[in-house]
Design an enzyme around this catalytic site. Sequence first.
Site, PDB file in Angstrom:
ATOM      1  N   HIS A  47      73.251 -37.112  78.504  1.00  0.00           N
ATOM      2  CA  HIS A  47      73.725 -37.056  79.908  1.00  0.00           C
ATOM      3  C   HIS A  47      74.896 -35.965  79.818  1.00  0.00           C
ATOM      4  O   HIS A  47      75.773 -36.072  79.329  1.00  0.00           O
ATOM      5  CB  HIS A  47      74.128 -38.398  80.269  1.00  0.00           C
ATOM      6  CG  HIS A  47      74.866 -38.361  81.540  1.00  0.00           C
ATOM      7  ND1 HIS A  47      74.455 -37.706  82.736  1.00  0.00           N
ATOM      8  CD2 HIS A  47      76.006 -38.812  81.870  1.00  0.00           C
ATOM      9  CE1 HIS A  47      75.402 -37.727  83.568  1.00  0.00           C
ATOM     10  NE2 HIS A  47      76.300 -38.688  83.174  1.00  0.00           N
TER      11      HIS A  47
ATOM     12  N   CYS B  94      74.105 -42.717  86.583  1.00  0.00           N
ATOM     13  CA  CYS B  94      73.674 -41.577  85.530  1.00  0.00           C
ATOM     14  C   CYS B  94      72.532 -41.877  84.660  1.00  0.00           C
ATOM     15  O   CYS B  94      71.928 -40.974  84.107  1.00  0.00           O
ATOM     16  CB  CYS B  94      74.927 -41.119  84.639  1.00  0.00           C
ATOM     17  SG  CYS B  94      76.418 -40.860  85.706  1.00  0.00           S
TER      18      CYS B  94
ATOM     19  N   ASN C 184      78.714 -32.530  86.252  1.00  0.00           N
ATOM     20  CA  ASN C 184      77.919 -33.712  85.897  1.00  0.00           C
ATOM     21  C   ASN C 184      77.100 -34.022  87.277  1.00  0.00           C
ATOM     22  O   ASN C 184      77.680 -34.302  88.347  1.00  0.00           O
ATOM     23  CB  ASN C 184      78.974 -35.177  85.947  1.00  0.00           C
ATOM     24  CG  ASN C 184      78.456 -36.254  85.735  1.00  0.00           C
ATOM     25  OD1 ASN C 184      77.284 -36.519  85.884  1.00  0.00           O
ATOM     26  ND2 ASN C 184      79.036 -37.332  85.291  1.00  0.00           N
TER      27      ASN C 184
END
Length: 326
Positions: free
Chosen positions: A253, A111, A283
Amino acid sequence: MPAYICGVGFHVPAHTVTNHDLEQRVDTSDEWIVTRTGIRQRHISQGELTSDLGAQAARAALADAGLTADAVTHILCATCTPDSYCPNTATQIARKLDLRGRMAVDLNAACSGYLYSLQTARALVTLDPRAVVLVVASEVLSSRVNWADRTTCVLFGDGAGAAIVCGEKSGRGVEIIDALLESDGQYGELLTILGGGSARPYTLGEPVGEDFFIQMNGREVFKVAVRSMTDVCQRMLARHGLGVDDLDMFVAHQANLRIIEAVGKKLDLPAEKVFANVQRYGNTSAASVGIALAEGCADGTFGPGQRVLLTTFGSGFTWGAVLLQF
């Protein structure tokens, strides 16, 4: 040497899967998902490859910068869901942009890939100020989601974010002021896709096991993510003599709204300065900050004169912060 983000863009698949759709697949509910994650829908690929999404985001970023693909000198693709082990996905993005003879390489920081790639692009621009670096963070996480695992399948979506990084101020002219990137492998077991790697090799004809898909200890990931992102952001601000009042916007994030809000609270940031679009995309791993930045530029959330702090956290564990001046 200065480095600038001259254009940004993003692309997501047209197909969306809502929480109500997931209620038909696994034992979950819209209320359960929203309460714990803030996510209401996610975009899911229907045959689109990581390189397909990445090429579309790249075209959008090039258009935003006022450049054609021929101007690109380097291609960096941040992904943990590549089209294949080899060839790498960056070369396939280059192929779809009809580019040849360029450096093209994948980076895997999960990520954190977008921020890691921005820093790598800064290094390339320092070596050659005439470089025009295409950064693409693209993921098809749905290919590695276990749709029978209700604790993880509700979290992830597919998409791509892209940026054009140059040594000369042009286009959007967003200066990359600084970056702090870190990692700690001792936490690697908490968030994994192990199957098929050299640690878990696959034998021809062997059934695909659960370890070929995302496996996560959510409670522990939450704690380390909040702690790591808060710490790196505080140190970034301190080394530039800045306080939270000096920030115009904060982009974390987009993993989970509870994580985003927890980091914002620990930094004493007012809610109106904390950007969130996780409710629409879920996500998207490496792509999430790139999608957030491009969407915020497109709708006017980010604009000239603003100071924006980005932060991220991913499997590995990897994390970091990047300070931008619009």
